[in-house]
Design an enzyme around this catalytic site. Structure first.
Site, PDB file in Angstrom:
ATOM      1  N   SER A  55       0.857  -1.188   0.000  1.00 28.86           N
ATOM      2  CA  SER A  55       0.000   0.000   0.000  1.00 28.86           C
ATOM      3  C   SER A  55       0.892   1.237   0.000  1.00 28.86           C
ATOM      4  O   SER A  55       2.116   1.127   0.005  1.00 28.86           O
ATOM      5  CB  SER A  55      -0.924   0.007   1.220  1.00 28.86           C
ATOM      6  OG  SER A  55      -0.170  -0.038   2.415  1.00 28.86           O
ATOM      7  N   PHE A  66      -7.613  -6.164   8.688  1.00 32.99           N
ATOM      8  CA  PHE A  66      -7.400  -6.488   7.276  1.00 32.99           C
ATOM      9  C   PHE A  66      -5.974  -6.934   6.991  1.00 32.99           C
ATOM     10  O   PHE A  66      -5.734  -7.642   6.017  1.00 32.99           O
ATOM     11  CB  PHE A  66      -7.669  -5.251   6.399  1.00 32.99           C
ATOM     12  CG  PHE A  66      -9.089  -4.781   6.373  1.00 32.99           C
ATOM     13  CD1 PHE A  66     -10.052  -5.473   5.655  1.00 32.99           C
ATOM     14  CD2 PHE A  66      -9.468  -3.646   7.065  1.00 32.99           C
ATOM     15  CE1 PHE A  66     -11.368  -5.032   5.619  1.00 32.99           C
ATOM     16  CE2 PHE A  66     -10.772  -3.192   7.035  1.00 32.99           C
ATOM     17  CZ  PHE A  66     -11.727  -3.885   6.316  1.00 32.99           C
ATOM     18  N   ALA A  67      -5.013  -6.469   7.806  1.00 36.69           N
ATOM     19  CA  ALA A  67      -3.595  -6.659   7.485  1.00 36.69           C
ATOM     20  C   ALA A  67      -3.261  -8.138   7.313  1.00 36.69           C
ATOM     21  O   ALA A  67      -3.386  -8.926   8.244  1.00 36.69           O
ATOM     22  CB  ALA A  67      -2.736  -6.057   8.598  1.00 36.69           C
ATOM     23  N   ASN A  92       3.021 -14.096   8.859  1.00 36.70           N
ATOM     24  CA  ASN A  92       2.387 -12.790   8.698  1.00 36.70           C
ATOM     25  C   ASN A  92       0.892 -12.821   9.020  1.00 36.70           C
ATOM     26  O   ASN A  92       0.368 -11.891   9.630  1.00 36.70           O
ATOM     27  CB  ASN A  92       2.604 -12.285   7.267  1.00 36.70           C
ATOM     28  CG  ASN A  92       2.399 -10.792   7.159  1.00 36.70           C
ATOM     29  OD1 ASN A  92       2.742 -10.043   8.070  1.00 36.70           O
ATOM     30  ND2 ASN A  92       1.820 -10.349   6.068  1.00 36.70           N
ATOM     31  N   SER A 103     -12.584 -15.015   4.141  1.00 37.27           N
ATOM     32  CA  SER A 103     -12.671 -15.209   2.692  1.00 37.27           C
ATOM     33  C   SER A 103     -13.512 -16.423   2.350  1.00 37.27           C
ATOM     34  O   SER A 103     -13.570 -17.397   3.108  1.00 37.27           O
ATOM     35  CB  SER A 103     -11.247 -15.401   2.151  1.00 37.27           C
ATOM     36  OG  SER A 103     -11.261 -15.894   0.841  1.00 37.27           O
ATOM     37  N   TYR A 130      -2.530 -19.573   1.823  1.00 36.99           N
ATOM     38  CA  TYR A 130      -3.352 -18.382   2.076  1.00 36.99           C
ATOM     39  C   TYR A 130      -4.735 -18.776   2.592  1.00 36.99           C
ATOM     40  O   TYR A 130      -5.194 -18.280   3.621  1.00 36.99           O
ATOM     41  CB  TYR A 130      -3.503 -17.540   0.799  1.00 36.99           C
ATOM     42  CG  TYR A 130      -4.633 -16.542   0.921  1.00 36.99           C
ATOM     43  CD1 TYR A 130      -4.502 -15.407   1.720  1.00 36.99           C
ATOM     44  CD2 TYR A 130      -5.855 -16.754   0.277  1.00 36.99           C
ATOM     45  CE1 TYR A 130      -5.551 -14.514   1.868  1.00 36.99           C
ATOM     46  CE2 TYR A 130      -6.906 -15.863   0.418  1.00 36.99           C
ATOM     47  CZ  TYR A 130      -6.744 -14.743   1.212  1.00 36.99           C
ATOM     48  OH  TYR A 130      -7.790 -13.870   1.369  1.00 36.99           O
ATOM     49  N   LYS A 140      -6.751 -18.292   6.517  1.00 36.62           N
ATOM     50  CA  LYS A 140      -8.089 -17.768   6.807  1.00 36.62           C
ATOM     51  C   LYS A 140      -8.879 -18.766   7.655  1.00 36.62           C
ATOM     52  O   LYS A 140      -9.569 -18.395   8.601  1.00 36.62           O
ATOM     53  CB  LYS A 140      -8.833 -17.434   5.510  1.00 36.62           C
ATOM     54  CG  LYS A 140      -8.249 -16.244   4.769  1.00 36.62           C
ATOM     55  CD  LYS A 140      -8.233 -14.979   5.622  1.00 36.62           C
ATOM     56  CE  LYS A 140      -7.636 -13.783   4.923  1.00 36.62           C
ATOM     57  NZ  LYS A 140      -7.508 -12.604   5.796  1.00 36.62           N
ATOM     58  N   VAL A 155      -7.271 -15.581 -19.962  1.00 35.03           N
ATOM     59  CA  VAL A 155      -8.466 -16.205 -19.381  1.00 35.03           C
ATOM     60  C   VAL A 155      -8.152 -17.689 -19.233  1.00 35.03           C
ATOM     61  O   VAL A 155      -7.931 -18.388 -20.227  1.00 35.03           O
ATOM     62  CB  VAL A 155      -9.709 -15.992 -20.268  1.00 35.03           C
ATOM     63  CG1 VAL A 155     -10.914 -16.747 -19.698  1.00 35.03           C
ATOM     64  CG2 VAL A 155     -10.014 -14.500 -20.393  1.00 35.03           C
ATOM     65  N   ARG A 171     -17.563 -16.389 -10.405  1.00 36.51           N
ATOM     66  CA  ARG A 171     -17.304 -15.809  -9.086  1.00 36.51           C
ATOM     67  C   ARG A 171     -18.376 -14.770  -8.768  1.00 36.51           C
ATOM     68  O   ARG A 171     -19.068 -14.278  -9.660  1.00 36.51           O
ATOM     69  CB  ARG A 171     -15.915 -15.146  -9.039  1.00 36.51           C
ATOM     70  CG  ARG A 171     -14.750 -16.075  -9.285  1.00 36.51           C
ATOM     71  CD  ARG A 171     -14.539 -17.078  -8.165  1.00 36.51           C
ATOM     72  NE  ARG A 171     -13.356 -17.894  -8.400  1.00 36.51           N
ATOM     73  CZ  ARG A 171     -13.357 -19.060  -9.027  1.00 36.51           C
ATOM     74  NH1 ARG A 171     -14.500 -19.547  -9.510  1.00 36.51           N
ATOM     75  NH2 ARG A 171     -12.243 -19.753  -9.183  1.00 36.51           N
ATOM     76  N   GLY A 203      -5.638 -25.405  -9.120  1.00 35.40           N
ATOM     77  CA  GLY A 203      -6.196 -24.841  -7.886  1.00 35.40           C
ATOM     78  C   GLY A 203      -7.428 -23.971  -8.086  1.00 35.40           C
ATOM     79  O   GLY A 203      -8.093 -23.610  -7.120  1.00 35.40           O
TER      80      GLY A 203
END
Length: 338
Positions: A36, A81-82, A100, A125, A150, A154, A218, A232, A298
């Site tokens: 950011s 959010f971090a 992290n 998520s 990832y 979550k 795509v 999605r 994936g």
């Protein structure tokens, strides 16, 4: 009332800061600026007329987290959010993601556990569902084995929060499982600004449209969907940001039914990749240069939300259409490249 927003200069974080300030909250931002820019504060000020307090802190540094809460003892709630968020990178660097995304969450919860009362909103998520057995996906759908580190962070994050809430009665938490955020603030003062090659579809489309990228890939056109491309649930980031404020108020006003709750945030409608491309072409008046390439490992076939729980319990509903969200994303892209 003081609210801490971690990752508050990121895409969803900055839009949530705007909504919080518009609702009269005093906002403190922690961000390490790894994905950011401090310039985002200028956009927030331009929209709201108020400057949030910002501290550059790496949440992996436990002592700095402790010192922050010693200094700001009157923080009433945290919207977290971090986190590192690129699926592909997480496969290549799993330890970075676990450190992290999990370590920082633990350090925050340890500080909140010391308070008489604390409200915590967790940025989760739809990846926790994997390829769900049924569409649309409800909050009761089984959480499946994660496809990536990832996604696993979550899932683990939700478990850590739920376990903590069981033994810390003063802590109330809501996990918001979002589907696919897109778009920008209608003022075009803030928006999605990925560092490097975009990981998400929409900024890749808009960067291709503005000439920064040569071509959009795509990934696959033989999935069992209406046009063969993946489906999605694309939600406007401003709608998403508003949901965070509503969820936070639910906790602050003691309206929650349990001290840990989960809500899906989406539109309830699925769109294929090619439908998103057509939306861009419609709102921009440009033909997009794209090419069908091999499927990606994936990638799940489809994921879209059942939003009845958020609609009824939170009184929240996504309002913007795909075209409206895409138009805001395009306006933002054109502005920052001009």
């Amino acid at each position: 009332m003081k609210i801490l927003v971690t990752g508050g200069l990121g895409f969803i974080g900055s839009h949530t800061v705007v909504e919080l300030q518009n609702q009269g909250f005093e906002v403190l931002i922690i961000d390490d600026l790894s994905n950011s820019s401090e310039k985002v504060i200028d956009g927030i000020v331009a929209i709201t007329g108020k400057k949030p307090l910002f501290e550059k802190i790496d949440l992996k540094e436990k002592s700095k987290v402790e010192n922050f809460f010693k200094k700001h003892t009157d923080v009433k709630g945290v919207i977290h959010f971090a986190a590192s968020k690129a699926v592909g990178e997480s496969v290549e660097k799993p330890l970075l993601y676990y450190e992290n995304n999990i370590g920082t969450l633990v350090y925050l919860l340890k500080e909140l556990a010391k308070k008489n009362k604390a409200s915590f909103i967790f940025s989760s998520s739809c990846t926790v569902y994997g390829q769900a057995d049924k569409m649309p996906i409800t909050e009761d759908a089984p959480v499946k084995t994660a496809e990536s580190p990832y996604g696993n962070t979550k899932q683990m994050g939700e478990e850590i929060i739920a376990d903590t809430c069981k033994v810390v009665p003063a802590l109330n938490a809501i996990a918001l499982r979002y589907f696919n955020p897109m778009g920008a603030h209608p003022s075009a003062e803030i928006g999605e600004l990925p560092i490097g090659v975009p990981q998400n579809l929409v900024p890749f489309i808009t960067q291709t449209g503005v000439g920064m990228r040569e071509q959009l890939s795509v990934f696959g056109d033989d999935y069992p969907t209406i046009d063969g491309t993946c489906v999605r649930d694309y939600i406007h980031v401003v709608d998403l940001a508003k949901a965070h404020v509503i969820a936070l108020k639910r906790l602050l006003e003691d309206k929650n039914d349990a001290n840990y709750e989960v809500f899906n945030l989406g539109t309830g409608k699925g769109s294929t990749v090619l439908e998103v491309v057509k939306s861009f072409e419609k709102v921009s008046g440009k033909k997009l240069n794209y090419k069908i390439v091999d499927k990606r490992a994936g990638d799940i076939i489809e994921a879209y939300a059942n939003t009845e729980k958020a609609n009824k319990v939170l009184g929240w509903k996504a309002e913007s259409t795909l075209d409206e969200a895409m138009k805001s994303a395009w306006d933002w892209e054109v502005k920052i490249r001009s």
